[in-house]
Design a protein around this motif. Sequence first.
Motif, PDB file in Angstrom:
ATOM      1  N   THR A  86       2.415  -1.784   4.544  1.00 57.97           N
ATOM      2  CA  THR A  86       1.187  -2.224   5.202  1.00 57.97           C
ATOM      3  C   THR A  86       1.519  -3.316   6.202  1.00 57.97           C
ATOM      4  O   THR A  86       2.389  -4.161   5.957  1.00 57.97           O
ATOM      5  CB  THR A  86       0.176  -2.762   4.173  1.00 57.97           C
TER       6      THR A  86
ATOM      7  N   ASP B  48      -9.144   6.945   6.781  1.00 49.36           N
ATOM      8  CA  ASP B  48      -7.872   7.603   6.526  1.00 49.36           C
ATOM      9  C   ASP B  48      -7.719   8.637   7.635  1.00 49.36           C
ATOM     10  O   ASP B  48      -8.473   9.607   7.698  1.00 49.36           O
ATOM     11  CB  ASP B  48      -7.858   8.275   5.153  1.00 49.36           C
TER      12      ASP B  48
ATOM     13  N   THR C 113      -1.867   1.004   6.845  1.00 47.40           N
ATOM     14  CA  THR C 113      -1.032   1.392   5.710  1.00 47.40           C
ATOM     15  C   THR C 113      -0.503   2.803   5.926  1.00 47.40           C
ATOM     16  O   THR C 113      -1.275   3.731   6.209  1.00 47.40           O
ATOM     17  CB  THR C 113      -1.823   1.346   4.394  1.00 47.40           C
ATOM     18  N   ASN C 114       0.807   2.968   5.790  1.00 48.16           N
ATOM     19  CA  ASN C 114       1.448   4.277   5.915  1.00 48.16           C
ATOM     20  C   ASN C 114       1.323   5.016   4.586  1.00 48.16           C
ATOM     21  O   ASN C 114       1.872   4.588   3.570  1.00 48.16           O
ATOM     22  CB  ASN C 114       2.920   4.076   6.292  1.00 48.16           C
ATOM     23  N   LEU C 115       0.604   6.147   4.585  1.00 47.03           N
ATOM     24  CA  LEU C 115       0.331   6.891   3.358  1.00 47.03           C
ATOM     25  C   LEU C 115       1.366   7.968   3.054  1.00 47.03           C
ATOM     26  O   LEU C 115       1.270   8.639   2.017  1.00 47.03           O
ATOM     27  CB  LEU C 115      -1.052   7.558   3.455  1.00 47.03           C
ATOM     28  N   SER C 116       2.359   8.132   3.917  1.00 42.81           N
ATOM     29  CA  SER C 116       3.302   9.241   3.751  1.00 42.81           C
ATOM     30  C   SER C 116       4.367   8.934   2.702  1.00 42.81           C
ATOM     31  O   SER C 116       4.532   7.799   2.265  1.00 42.81           O
ATOM     32  CB  SER C 116       3.970   9.568   5.087  1.00 42.81           C
TER      33      SER C 116
ATOM     34  N   ARG D 194      -3.863   4.817   6.889  1.00 40.90           N
ATOM     35  CA  ARG D 194      -5.122   4.177   6.485  1.00 40.90           C
ATOM     36  C   ARG D 194      -5.367   2.983   7.421  1.00 40.90           C
ATOM     37  O   ARG D 194      -4.503   2.117   7.575  1.00 40.90           O
ATOM     38  CB  ARG D 194      -5.072   3.718   5.045  1.00 40.90           C
TER      39      ARG D 194
END
Length: 239
Positions: free
Chosen positions: A117, A164, A52-55, A232
Amino acid sequence: MKYPTKVASALCCSALTVMLASCGDSNSNNTVQPPVQTPAPVVTFQYEIQLTNLSQAQPISPIAAVIQATGTLWSIGQPASVALERLAEGGNNSEILNAPNVIAKASAIGALAAGATTKITLETTQLGNRLSIVGMPVNTNDAFTGLTGYDLSTLPLGGAESFDVIVYDAGTEANSESAATVPGPAAGGQGFNSERDDVNQVRMHSGVVSQDDGLSSSALNESQRFDNPMLRVRINRTK
């Protein structure tokens, strides 16, 4: 009654022949055959990796996942390999996927958008190997995110572990953030360049400055900034 000598010899020879034949039959019937060897079944270990891209606005280049018998893809304080440099400067993961010590590999299809995701599946017949995952935040000079050297032997069947993970700086290209050197959609500049004009050591990334924070030469704005972590990772052993 006495038998002539020739007759007696013939009878002895005949008896001896019968005895030898009997012995031969006995040995033939009692020969032990070796057991048939059944090959051991091949055990497959399968891992499902959720990413998962948290940005806020940093797409991540197609993420590579590799299993190696030993070793890591990078070490803090050490120079980046050319394979890692190519990924961190231009998002090209082909050299990492095709490294000689890789025994299993997979790549995400396309860039991972901010907030999105995706999943990657890896299989191997060897237990106790090292997993590495890596991708490039594309609106940067030479940043990359991921984990390296995770010991898969610690993960039981049905087990899962989440991380993370932070952003690293490959140290191969100065973080000018200029339109000429940032390859992502925010700038459209050059990707990989073999010249190394930075510290030549992998380190934690200090983050994007952007034109909104006073770097007038930057092609980036505040939306491309990031705070660690960026990615993540959830690893689930399914076989």
